[in-house]
Write an enzyme that holds these catalytic residues in place. Structure first.
Site, PDB file in Angstrom:
ATOM      1  N   ASP A 116      16.329-127.715  98.903  1.00 51.76           N
ATOM      2  CA  ASP A 116      16.021-128.099 100.016  1.00 51.76           C
ATOM      3  C   ASP A 116      14.984-127.396 101.136  1.00 51.76           C
ATOM      4  O   ASP A 116      14.719-127.239 102.200  1.00 51.76           O
ATOM      5  CB  ASP A 116      16.894-128.670 101.066  1.00 51.76           C
ATOM      6  CG  ASP A 116      18.453-129.486 100.295  1.00 51.76           C
ATOM      7  OD1 ASP A 116      17.957-130.341 100.142  1.00 51.76           O
ATOM      8  OD2 ASP A 116      19.463-129.263 100.953  1.00 51.76           O
TER       9      ASP A 116
ATOM     10  N   GLU B 169      16.245-142.639 106.965  1.00 53.37           N
ATOM     11  CA  GLU B 169      16.275-142.288 105.667  1.00 53.37           C
ATOM     12  C   GLU B 169      15.313-143.947 105.385  1.00 53.37           C
ATOM     13  O   GLU B 169      14.888-143.591 104.508  1.00 53.37           O
ATOM     14  CB  GLU B 169      17.303-142.357 104.627  1.00 53.37           C
ATOM     15  CG  GLU B 169      18.227-141.223 105.028  1.00 53.37           C
ATOM     16  CD  GLU B 169      19.640-141.114 104.148  1.00 53.37           C
ATOM     17  OE1 GLU B 169      20.086-140.865 103.052  1.00 53.37           O
ATOM     18  OE2 GLU B 169      20.951-140.500 104.844  1.00 53.37           O
TER      19      GLU B 169
ATOM     20  N   ASN C 242      12.547-135.582  97.535  1.00 49.26           N
ATOM     21  CA  ASN C 242      13.985-135.956  98.027  1.00 49.26           C
ATOM     22  C   ASN C 242      13.983-136.262  99.300  1.00 49.26           C
ATOM     23  O   ASN C 242      13.673-135.997  99.678  1.00 49.26           O
ATOM     24  CB  ASN C 242      14.656-134.455  97.521  1.00 49.26           C
ATOM     25  CG  ASN C 242      16.355-134.711  97.782  1.00 49.26           C
ATOM     26  OD1 ASN C 242      17.280-135.524  97.522  1.00 49.26           O
ATOM     27  ND2 ASN C 242      16.897-133.661  99.075  1.00 49.26           N
TER      28      ASN C 242
ATOM     29  N   LEU D  16      22.725-135.952  93.253  1.00 50.62           N
ATOM     30  CA  LEU D  16      24.112-135.192  93.079  1.00 50.62           C
ATOM     31  C   LEU D  16      24.046-133.916  92.071  1.00 50.62           C
ATOM     32  O   LEU D  16      25.249-133.395  92.052  1.00 50.62           O
ATOM     33  CB  LEU D  16      25.449-135.490  93.915  1.00 50.62           C
ATOM     34  CG  LEU D  16      25.469-136.990  94.356  1.00 50.62           C
ATOM     35  CD1 LEU D  16      26.791-136.473  95.050  1.00 50.62           C
ATOM     36  CD2 LEU D  16      25.215-135.627  96.254  1.00 50.62           C
TER      37      LEU D  16
ATOM     38  N   HIS E 166      16.642-136.239 102.125  1.00 52.97           N
ATOM     39  CA  HIS E 166      17.988-135.274 102.885  1.00 52.97           C
ATOM     40  C   HIS E 166      18.889-135.593 104.107  1.00 52.97           C
ATOM     41  O   HIS E 166      17.333-136.018 105.258  1.00 52.97           O
ATOM     42  CB  HIS E 166      17.168-133.455 102.948  1.00 52.97           C
ATOM     43  CG  HIS E 166      19.195-132.805 103.859  1.00 52.97           C
ATOM     44  ND1 HIS E 166      19.999-132.768 102.348  1.00 52.97           N
ATOM     45  CD2 HIS E 166      19.066-132.059 104.621  1.00 52.97           C
ATOM     46  CE1 HIS E 166      20.918-132.247 103.106  1.00 52.97           C
ATOM     47  NE2 HIS E 166      20.130-131.402 103.662  1.00 52.97           N
TER      48      HIS E 166
ATOM     49  N   GLY F 221      23.042-147.016  95.574  1.00 49.84           N
ATOM     50  CA  GLY F 221      21.829-146.460  95.477  1.00 49.84           C
ATOM     51  C   GLY F 221      21.363-147.303  97.091  1.00 49.84           C
ATOM     52  O   GLY F 221      20.323-148.567  96.345  1.00 49.84           O
TER      53      GLY F 221
END
Length: 208
Positions: free
Chosen positions: A151, A181, A108, A91, A110, A12
Site C-alpha cells: 500500500d 470503492e 489496487n 488477497l 484499498h 467480486g
C-alpha cells in the site's frame, strides 16, 4: 483499447462495478480481457462467466513453490495481452517480478484513506475494525499504483466516507464500498485508459 486483467479473491463486487461502468460508458477505451482468482470458489469467476469474460483460477496450491505460482500468474497476464492489472479484492501479495513487468501498470483499491489503516495486516474487515477501534470520524477508499511495498505506491484517487455512530465493521465496509470503492476504481481505470494519468517523482498527476 486498454486490456484489463482483474485479479480477485472473493465475491467480486469491485469487478462488477468495473463491468457495469464499461457497459454504461463510465469507463471508455477499456475492456476486461481476463479475470483471475486464487480461489476456485470465488463468485467473481461466476460474474466473469455471466458477462462473457474469460475467468480462470491460478492458485498457489496448484504449484510446488511460490515462484512457480508467480511465474504462472505473470505468464497468463502476458499471454492475455493485459495492459493494466487491476487488484479488486485480491488477497495475495504481488511479487516483484510482476511489479517489474508492469511498472505503474498495476492498480489496487484499498478501503481506507492511505496512509491511514494500511500496510501489512490491514485488509478486508480488519481495516474497518481498525478504523472503528481508533474512533476516527472519516474513512474512505484509495486507488493507488502498486510498487514493491504494501500500500505504498503512488495514490491516484481517494474518496472520503463518514463514519457513523453505531457502525459495525460490516456496516462500514458496505458503506465504503458503495460510496467510495465502486466509484473511484472505475474512475481511475477510465482516466488511465484515456491517458490522463502520469506519475512524476512518485506522485500522480491527473489531467481532465
Amino acid at each position: 483499447m486498454l486490456k484489463l486483467g482483474v485479479l480477485v479473491s472473493g465475491g467480486g463486487t469491485n469487478l462488477q462495478a468495473i463491468l457495469d461502468a464499461i457497459d454504461n460508458g463510465n469507463i471508455t477505451n477499456a475492456k476486461v480481457e481476463v479475470v483471475i482468482s486464487n480461489n476456485r470458489g470465488a463468485y467473481a469467476l461466476e460474474r466473469a462467466k455471466n458477462h462473457g469474460v474469460r475467468g480462470i483460477c491460478i492458485s498457489p496450491k496448484q504449484y510446488g513453490s511460490r515462484e512457480e505460482f508467480h511465474k504462472a500468474l505473470l505468464s497468463e497476464l502476458q499471454a492475455a495481452g493485459v495492459d493494466l492489472v487491476v487488484l479488486a479484492g485480491y488477497l495475495v501479495a504481488i511479487p516483484s517480478m510482476i511489479v517489474e513487468a508492469y511498472p505503474n501498470r498495476i492498480i489496487n483499491i484499498h478501503p481506507s484513506l492511505i496512509p491511514s489503516f494500511c500496510g501489512v495486516g490491514y485488509y478486508g474487515l480488519r481495516v474497518h475494525e481498525g478504523v472503528l477501534g481508533r474512533g476516527v470520524k472519516v474513512t474512505g477508499a484509495t486507488v493507488h499504483f502498486v510498487d514493491a511495498g504494501t500500500d505504498t505506491g503512488p495514490i491516484i484517487l481517494q474518496k472520503a466516507v463518514e463514519v457513523q455512530q453505531g457502525d459495525t465493521p460490516e456496516i462500514l465496509q458496505k458503506r465504503v464500498m458503495e460510496q467510495a470503492e465502486w466509484k473511484i476504481l472505475p474512475r481511475a481505470i477510465d482516466l488511465i485508459a484515456n491517458d490522463k494519468v502520469t506519475v512524476t517523482d512518485g506522485k500522480v498527476f491527473v489531467t481532465e
